[in-house]
Design a protein around this motif. Sequence first.
Motif, PDB file in Angstrom:
ATOM      1  N   VAL B 118       0.828  -1.209   0.000  1.00 53.69           N
ATOM      2  CA  VAL B 118       0.000   0.000   0.000  1.00 53.69           C
ATOM      3  C   VAL B 118       0.863   1.259   0.000  1.00 53.69           C
ATOM      4  O   VAL B 118       0.614   2.200  -0.750  1.00 53.69           O
ATOM      5  CB  VAL B 118      -0.961  -0.002   1.216  1.00 53.69           C
ATOM      6  N   LYS B 119       1.915   1.224   0.809  1.00 54.78           N
ATOM      7  CA  LYS B 119       2.704   2.456   0.956  1.00 54.78           C
ATOM      8  C   LYS B 119       3.434   2.824  -0.339  1.00 54.78           C
ATOM      9  O   LYS B 119       3.796   3.987  -0.531  1.00 54.78           O
ATOM     10  CB  LYS B 119       3.696   2.322   2.113  1.00 54.78           C
ATOM     11  N   GLY B 120       3.634   1.866  -1.212  1.00 53.16           N
ATOM     12  CA  GLY B 120       4.310   2.164  -2.466  1.00 53.16           C
ATOM     13  C   GLY B 120       3.375   2.664  -3.553  1.00 53.16           C
ATOM     14  O   GLY B 120       3.831   3.024  -4.645  1.00 53.16           O
ATOM     15  N   LEU B 121       2.069   2.670  -3.272  1.00 55.62           N
ATOM     16  CA  LEU B 121       1.102   3.022  -4.325  1.00 55.62           C
ATOM     17  C   LEU B 121       1.223   4.475  -4.746  1.00 55.62           C
ATOM     18  O   LEU B 121       1.266   4.791  -5.934  1.00 55.62           O
ATOM     19  CB  LEU B 121      -0.328   2.755  -3.828  1.00 55.62           C
ATOM     20  N   TRP B 122       1.262   5.363  -3.730  1.00 57.84           N
ATOM     21  CA  TRP B 122       1.223   6.787  -4.051  1.00 57.84           C
ATOM     22  C   TRP B 122       2.452   7.249  -4.829  1.00 57.84           C
ATOM     23  O   TRP B 122       2.299   7.910  -5.878  1.00 57.84           O
ATOM     24  CB  TRP B 122       1.014   7.605  -2.762  1.00 57.84           C
ATOM     25  N   PRO B 123       3.685   6.871  -4.405  1.00 61.80           N
ATOM     26  CA  PRO B 123       4.850   7.277  -5.209  1.00 61.80           C
ATOM     27  C   PRO B 123       4.745   6.798  -6.656  1.00 61.80           C
ATOM     28  O   PRO B 123       5.112   7.521  -7.592  1.00 61.80           O
ATOM     29  CB  PRO B 123       6.025   6.599  -4.493  1.00 61.80           C
ATOM     30  N   MET B 124       4.228   5.586  -6.846  1.00 63.38           N
ATOM     31  CA  MET B 124       4.112   5.022  -8.197  1.00 63.38           C
ATOM     32  C   MET B 124       3.065   5.782  -9.008  1.00 63.38           C
ATOM     33  O   MET B 124       3.285   6.108 -10.178  1.00 63.38           O
ATOM     34  CB  MET B 124       3.707   3.546  -8.058  1.00 63.38           C
ATOM     35  N   ALA B 125       1.925   6.074  -8.356  1.00 59.42           N
ATOM     36  CA  ALA B 125       0.871   6.816  -9.040  1.00 59.42           C
ATOM     37  C   ALA B 125       1.375   8.216  -9.400  1.00 59.42           C
ATOM     38  O   ALA B 125       1.079   8.741 -10.480  1.00 59.42           O
ATOM     39  CB  ALA B 125      -0.366   6.902  -8.155  1.00 59.42           C
ATOM     40  N   ARG B 126       2.164   8.807  -8.492  1.00 59.59           N
ATOM     41  CA  ARG B 126       2.700  10.143  -8.754  1.00 59.59           C
ATOM     42  C   ARG B 126       3.621  10.100  -9.963  1.00 59.59           C
ATOM     43  O   ARG B 126       3.641  10.996 -10.793  1.00 59.59           O
ATOM     44  CB  ARG B 126       3.475  10.620  -7.525  1.00 59.59           C
TER      45      ARG B 126
END
Lengths: 297, 230
Positions: B118-126
């Motif tokens: 989950v914690k890696g989702l936002w950096p990837m989406a960004r």
Amino acid sequence: MPDEAPNDPKPSAEDSPAKGPGNPAREQEPAAQAASEPEARAAEVIERERRGPSGEPVRSVTFAERKRMNRRELLKLVPLIAVGAVAIPAFRQPILNQGLRFSDWTAGALFGRHRLAQTYSDREVAPFEKFPYNFYDVADPGVDLEKWTLTVSGLVQRPGDYKMDQIQAFPKVVQNTRHVCVEGWDVIGNFGGTRASDFLRWIGADPSARFLEVTCVDGYYESIDMATVLHPQTLFCYEMYGKPLDRGHGAPLRLQMPTKLGYKQAKYLDSIKVTNVLLSDMRGYWEDQGYSWYGGL
Amino acid sequence: MAATVAVVKQKPEETTTVVYEHPLVVRIAHWLNAVALLVMIGSGLRIFLAFPSFGPRIPQQNFFVLPPRPLTIGGWLGGALQWHFTFMWIFVGSGLLYVVYQIVTGHWRQVLFLPRDVKGLWPMARHYFLFSPKPVVDAAYNPLQKLAYTSTIFFGVVSTLTGIVMYKPAQFWWLAWPMGGYHFARSWHFFAMLGFVAFIPGHLLMVAIHGWNNFYSMITGWKREPEYLE
């Protein structure tokens, strides 16, 4: 871009992720080849200690060998082109018919002869006014209810014409069950009638026969697998909501099978026939146009 | 990346690095499922047109948009059902083949989305949507990919179970209970389809961005000079 001599892995190879377990046999094979065949050496070498991020084999290959590897793998997928046969008009319908037949066969195999469809409380039954009439406007055949009889033929000991009171002489079964249309809607109704299995036993129907064919006064026709006909919830239905069937719902007699779709529930019954043979163009009014013959729920 | 064009320039004696990324079973399952999924959606929309509603028939509340007929398969309800009941076996069969293969080989560890992703989702989406630098990913798939691929399995399971309930409600009535009842099966079936419809454009966009070399690896299994080896 890694550009290594196949037999001479650079120290940098140790940096790369090496998650997969080492395979000594595989690693020595290229070296042995290299001694005898210098060309093959370059062609296909599993790099020592080098793996993809999930341990996939990594190889150094020449252009020609890479083409060969790709072609080999490509050919393995060729059988999948068979699926494309449905794009060819001449093959399409036979394939879809086989698919439907297989689905019907599976459905028949899964059918529980004693497994009952859900029944519902009176509270859950839709009001009579909301139970839809299908095709009533265009196809009320105007049955003469006084003179009506059910003609019985086929593999039975006592064929002939049966009057309504002979059909009603059996214990009346009343059930609240779900009527499901192939279109996707459904309605819970109240149905009363004679168990088809009771009536068939009485007329001496061959218990090993495979099908029941029915024809209707309005020209509709159907055929049902015998397992469903003998199911305890399958009725020769002459009542809905405690009243005799009205003309819209198939007076005076219809099929009612909570384990079948609506189009199997033939109305205005005229004749029934116990048989082992179905003619391909007499499987059912809608079935002959492409609906599933089994039509089970 | 630049290597995409260099295919023809490679001299015969030069070597290049290739990685066997997609095993045969995965490739077979992928392509069978891709075809079956398109047929299931197209024929399913035609079936939906016969009763474009989710509630009771009376009063019938038609869905606010109807699928355009050119996007549907089968021509009429009976034809669409034939397609649906033929390709459902290929759809479910290829899905099962993939899932069982992933479990048996342990490859599910690469692709299953877990809470720790989950914690890696936002950096990837960004990175994808706001063009920020690409986060370091030390795994076969990044968290967003895992989420996408895992969600397709979820949609596949939901569409299969709800499909069974609609197809054989009398035999599998107990399966309707966790769905909220028989009528909800139709709604969940539709939502699962929308999930696939949401997945497909993103998937195809990524395939287009990553070029022929990446696409070809789903056909032959071999990927040439993947970026993670550079």
